[in-house]
Design a protein around this motif. Structure first.
Motif, PDB file in Angstrom:
ATOM      1  N   GLN A  35       0.814  -1.219   0.254  1.00 13.08           N
ATOM      2  CA  GLN A  35       0.141   0.013  -0.021  1.00 13.08           C
ATOM      3  C   GLN A  35       0.886   1.273  -0.027  1.00 13.08           C
ATOM      4  O   GLN A  35       0.585   2.071  -0.649  1.00 13.08           O
ATOM      5  CB  GLN A  35      -0.873  -0.056   1.338  1.00 13.08           C
ATOM      6  N   TYR A  36       1.967   1.162   0.680  1.00 12.56           N
ATOM      7  CA  TYR A  36       2.971   2.358   0.774  1.00 12.56           C
ATOM      8  C   TYR A  36       3.623   2.569  -0.719  1.00 12.56           C
ATOM      9  O   TYR A  36       3.317   3.961  -1.221  1.00 12.56           O
ATOM     10  CB  TYR A  36       4.070   2.083   1.677  1.00 12.56           C
ATOM     11  N   ALA A  37       3.808   1.395  -1.491  1.00 15.48           N
ATOM     12  CA  ALA A  37       4.414   1.685  -2.722  1.00 15.48           C
ATOM     13  C   ALA A  37       3.330   2.281  -3.539  1.00 15.48           C
ATOM     14  O   ALA A  37       3.497   3.058  -4.583  1.00 15.48           O
ATOM     15  CB  ALA A  37       4.707   0.495  -3.158  1.00 15.48           C
ATOM     16  N   LEU A  38       1.942   1.976  -3.557  1.00 22.54           N
ATOM     17  CA  LEU A  38       0.952   2.397  -4.466  1.00 22.54           C
ATOM     18  C   LEU A  38       0.509   4.047  -3.968  1.00 22.54           C
ATOM     19  O   LEU A  38       0.603   4.575  -4.936  1.00 22.54           O
ATOM     20  CB  LEU A  38      -0.403   1.629  -4.101  1.00 22.54           C
ATOM     21  N   ILE A  39       0.632   4.239  -2.740  1.00 24.09           N
ATOM     22  CA  ILE A  39       0.559   5.653  -2.422  1.00 24.09           C
ATOM     23  C   ILE A  39       1.547   6.597  -2.721  1.00 24.09           C
ATOM     24  O   ILE A  39       1.375   7.832  -3.372  1.00 24.09           O
ATOM     25  CB  ILE A  39       0.342   5.798  -0.862  1.00 24.09           C
ATOM     26  N   ASP A  40       2.743   6.177  -2.604  1.00 22.44           N
ATOM     27  CA  ASP A  40       3.790   6.936  -3.092  1.00 22.44           C
ATOM     28  C   ASP A  40       3.882   6.873  -4.645  1.00 22.44           C
ATOM     29  O   ASP A  40       4.274   8.091  -5.232  1.00 22.44           O
ATOM     30  CB  ASP A  40       5.441   6.138  -2.511  1.00 22.44           C
ATOM     31  N   GLY A  41       3.580   5.792  -5.227  1.00 22.42           N
ATOM     32  CA  GLY A  41       3.504   5.785  -6.573  1.00 22.42           C
ATOM     33  C   GLY A  41       2.647   6.815  -7.367  1.00 22.42           C
ATOM     34  O   GLY A  41       2.611   7.246  -8.271  1.00 22.42           O
ATOM     35  N   ASP A  42       1.542   7.044  -6.444  1.00 25.17           N
ATOM     36  CA  ASP A  42       0.409   7.701  -6.973  1.00 25.17           C
ATOM     37  C   ASP A  42       0.400   9.489  -6.873  1.00 25.17           C
ATOM     38  O   ASP A  42      -0.300  10.204  -7.276  1.00 25.17           O
ATOM     39  CB  ASP A  42      -1.032   7.455  -6.266  1.00 25.17           C
ATOM     40  N   ARG A  43       1.854   9.647  -6.122  1.00 29.65           N
ATOM     41  CA  ARG A  43       2.031  11.302  -6.099  1.00 29.65           C
ATOM     42  C   ARG A  43       1.983  11.953  -7.140  1.00 29.65           C
ATOM     43  O   ARG A  43       1.465  13.144  -7.504  1.00 29.65           O
ATOM     44  CB  ARG A  43       3.145  11.442  -5.034  1.00 29.65           C
ATOM     45  N   ASP A  44       2.333  11.323  -8.346  1.00 27.81           N
ATOM     46  CA  ASP A  44       2.336  11.972  -9.754  1.00 27.81           C
ATOM     47  C   ASP A  44       1.329  11.573 -10.731  1.00 27.81           C
ATOM     48  O   ASP A  44       1.472  12.061 -11.932  1.00 27.81           O
ATOM     49  CB  ASP A  44       3.908  11.673 -10.420  1.00 27.81           C
ATOM     50  N   GLU A  45       0.252  10.704  -9.951  1.00 28.15           N
ATOM     51  CA  GLU A  45      -0.693  10.228 -11.139  1.00 28.15           C
ATOM     52  C   GLU A  45      -1.859  11.510 -11.267  1.00 28.15           C
ATOM     53  O   GLU A  45      -2.292  11.928 -10.076  1.00 28.15           O
ATOM     54  CB  GLU A  45      -1.454   9.044 -10.232  1.00 28.15           C
ATOM     55  N   PRO A  46      -2.140  12.115 -12.486  1.00 27.92           N
ATOM     56  CA  PRO A  46      -2.863  13.298 -12.549  1.00 27.92           C
ATOM     57  C   PRO A  46      -4.222  12.741 -12.032  1.00 27.92           C
ATOM     58  O   PRO A  46      -4.997  13.789 -11.568  1.00 27.92           O
ATOM     59  CB  PRO A  46      -2.771  13.442 -13.823  1.00 27.92           C
ATOM     60  N   ALA A  47      -4.904  11.512 -12.172  1.00 24.59           N
ATOM     61  CA  ALA A  47      -6.193  11.148 -11.723  1.00 24.59           C
ATOM     62  C   ALA A  47      -6.453  11.164 -10.181  1.00 24.59           C
ATOM     63  O   ALA A  47      -7.472  10.986  -9.644  1.00 24.59           O
ATOM     64  CB  ALA A  47      -6.461   9.751 -12.270  1.00 24.59           C
ATOM     65  N   MET A  48      -5.171  11.332  -9.414  1.00 27.18           N
ATOM     66  CA  MET A  48      -5.361  11.048  -8.053  1.00 27.18           C
ATOM     67  C   MET A  48      -4.883  12.267  -7.264  1.00 27.18           C
ATOM     68  O   MET A  48      -4.054  12.941  -7.665  1.00 27.18           O
ATOM     69  CB  MET A  48      -4.431   9.871  -7.661  1.00 27.18           C
ATOM     70  N   GLN A  64      -7.530   9.828  -0.267  1.00 29.68           N
ATOM     71  CA  GLN A  64      -7.018   9.847  -1.458  1.00 29.68           C
ATOM     72  C   GLN A  64      -8.446  10.116  -2.216  1.00 29.68           C
ATOM     73  O   GLN A  64      -9.662   9.429  -2.074  1.00 29.68           O
ATOM     74  CB  GLN A  64      -6.672   8.796  -2.082  1.00 29.68           C
ATOM     75  N   CYS A  65      -8.541  11.014  -3.193  1.00 25.07           N
ATOM     76  CA  CYS A  65      -9.689  11.339  -4.037  1.00 25.07           C
ATOM     77  C   CYS A  65      -9.232  11.107  -5.611  1.00 25.07           C
ATOM     78  O   CYS A  65      -8.357  11.832  -5.973  1.00 25.07           O
ATOM     79  CB  CYS A  65      -9.977  12.855  -3.788  1.00 25.07           C
ATOM     80  N   TYR A  66     -10.001  10.480  -6.362  1.00 23.70           N
ATOM     81  CA  TYR A  66      -9.617   9.918  -7.489  1.00 23.70           C
ATOM     82  C   TYR A  66     -10.414  10.117  -8.623  1.00 23.70           C
ATOM     83  O   TYR A  66     -11.865  10.125  -8.435  1.00 23.70           O
ATOM     84  CB  TYR A  66      -9.162   8.563  -7.636  1.00 23.70           C
ATOM     85  N   ALA A  67     -10.170  10.529  -9.970  1.00 19.04           N
ATOM     86  CA  ALA A  67     -11.212  10.602 -11.120  1.00 19.04           C
ATOM     87  C   ALA A  67     -11.408   9.254 -11.240  1.00 19.04           C
ATOM     88  O   ALA A  67     -10.495   8.217 -11.250  1.00 19.04           O
ATOM     89  CB  ALA A  67     -10.517  11.280 -12.002  1.00 19.04           C
ATOM     90  N   LEU A  68     -12.606   8.728 -11.751  1.00 14.78           N
ATOM     91  CA  LEU A  68     -12.990   7.416 -12.084  1.00 14.78           C
ATOM     92  C   LEU A  68     -12.147   7.228 -13.511  1.00 14.78           C
ATOM     93  O   LEU A  68     -12.180   7.768 -14.304  1.00 14.78           O
ATOM     94  CB  LEU A  68     -14.424   7.122 -12.263  1.00 14.78           C
ATOM     95  N   THR A  69     -11.599   5.754 -13.580  1.00 15.63           N
ATOM     96  CA  THR A  69     -10.793   5.354 -14.717  1.00 15.63           C
ATOM     97  C   THR A  69     -11.096   4.041 -14.999  1.00 15.63           C
ATOM     98  O   THR A  69     -12.344   3.476 -14.588  1.00 15.63           O
ATOM     99  CB  THR A  69      -9.184   5.340 -14.505  1.00 15.63           C
ATOM    100  N   ALA A  70     -10.393   3.453 -15.856  1.00 20.85           N
ATOM    101  CA  ALA A  70     -10.617   2.030 -16.353  1.00 20.85           C
ATOM    102  C   ALA A  70     -10.727   1.143 -15.207  1.00 20.85           C
ATOM    103  O   ALA A  70     -11.257   0.088 -15.097  1.00 20.85           O
ATOM    104  CB  ALA A  70      -9.932   1.726 -17.431  1.00 20.85           C
ATOM    105  N   TRP A  71      -9.752   1.448 -14.063  1.00 24.34           N
ATOM    106  CA  TRP A  71      -9.618   0.803 -12.835  1.00 24.34           C
ATOM    107  C   TRP A  71     -11.043   0.549 -12.389  1.00 24.34           C
ATOM    108  O   TRP A  71     -11.407  -0.491 -11.696  1.00 24.34           O
ATOM    109  CB  TRP A  71      -8.589   1.260 -11.866  1.00 24.34           C
ATOM    110  N   ASN A  72     -12.039   1.507 -12.393  1.00 21.44           N
ATOM    111  CA  ASN A  72     -13.196   1.408 -11.459  1.00 21.44           C
ATOM    112  C   ASN A  72     -14.442   1.166 -12.622  1.00 21.44           C
ATOM    113  O   ASN A  72     -15.454   1.844 -12.213  1.00 21.44           O
ATOM    114  CB  ASN A  72     -13.524   3.087 -11.193  1.00 21.44           C
ATOM    115  N   ASP A  73     -14.122   0.676 -13.731  1.00 20.28           N
ATOM    116  CA  ASP A  73     -15.101   0.335 -14.605  1.00 20.28           C
ATOM    117  C   ASP A  73     -16.283  -0.529 -13.925  1.00 20.28           C
ATOM    118  O   ASP A  73     -17.300  -0.360 -14.507  1.00 20.28           O
ATOM    119  CB  ASP A  73     -14.851  -0.042 -15.729  1.00 20.28           C
TER     120      ASP A  73
END
Length: 170
Positions: A35-48, A64-73
């Motif tokens: 989870q830490y790797a995901l959170i750290d990796g999402d710092r530059d994610e424009p949808a997050m 975390q607040c995110y735009a819906l993407t294919a991950w949330n289809d």
């Protein structure tokens, strides 16, 4: 109690890593290192967008607040610009006292005031505490959905749901 949110920065990563290790967070977020790797990796994610929750000015959790993407289809059709949220409260002493519902309500108020048409979330169907907090904050249960993390309960909050306010924590 005052609730606030500030953007998460690199300086917050050690605290987030610590919080992910706590049993009440790990129970629902899973492996802390993953989870830490995901959170750290999402710092530059424009949808997050990532935030530190503040309670009475003190860092009290992660959101975390995110735009819906294919991950949330699996969420099905949603209004354009719908945002999803996930969060955890860092301190076990704040669990079961209404703090989560207050934080969720405060954040949804901000998002809906900014023109977001709907906020959704997808807790585990077994996470009764989270579901209760979301409902107290005005979310409605929609349906069970499949996600890459397994089955989840899709919940939503629209502007019309806002008048219902959680009670002040004890």
């Amino acid at each position: 109690m005052t609730i606030g949110f500030r953007p998460m920065t690199e300086d917050d990563l050690p605290a987030v890593r610590d919080w992910l290790q706590r049993p009440h967070v790990r129970e629902w977020w899973g492996d802390p290192d993953e989870q830490y790797a995901l959170i750290d990796g999402d710092r530059d994610e424009p949808a997050m967008d990532q935030y530190i929750m503040l309670m009475d000015g003190e860092a009290a959790g992660y959101l975390q607040c995110y735009a819906l993407t294919a991950w949330n289809d699996g969420f099905g059709p949603q209004p354009d610009a719908t945002r999803g949220i996930d969060l955890f409260i860092a301190g076990h002493e704040r669990i079961g006292r209404g703090h989560g519902a207050l934080a969720i309500q405060a954040f949804c108020d901000l998002m809906l005031q900014r023109g977001v048409p709907r906020v959704v979330t997808d807790p585990s169907p077994a996470n009764v505490r989270a579901i209760r907090a979301y409902e107290k904050a005005g979310f409605r249960r929609e349906r069970l959905v499949d996600t890459p993390d397994g089955p989840a309960l899709l919940m939503s909050c629209d502007p019309a749901d806002l008048p219902r306010r959680p009670s002040e924590p004890s």
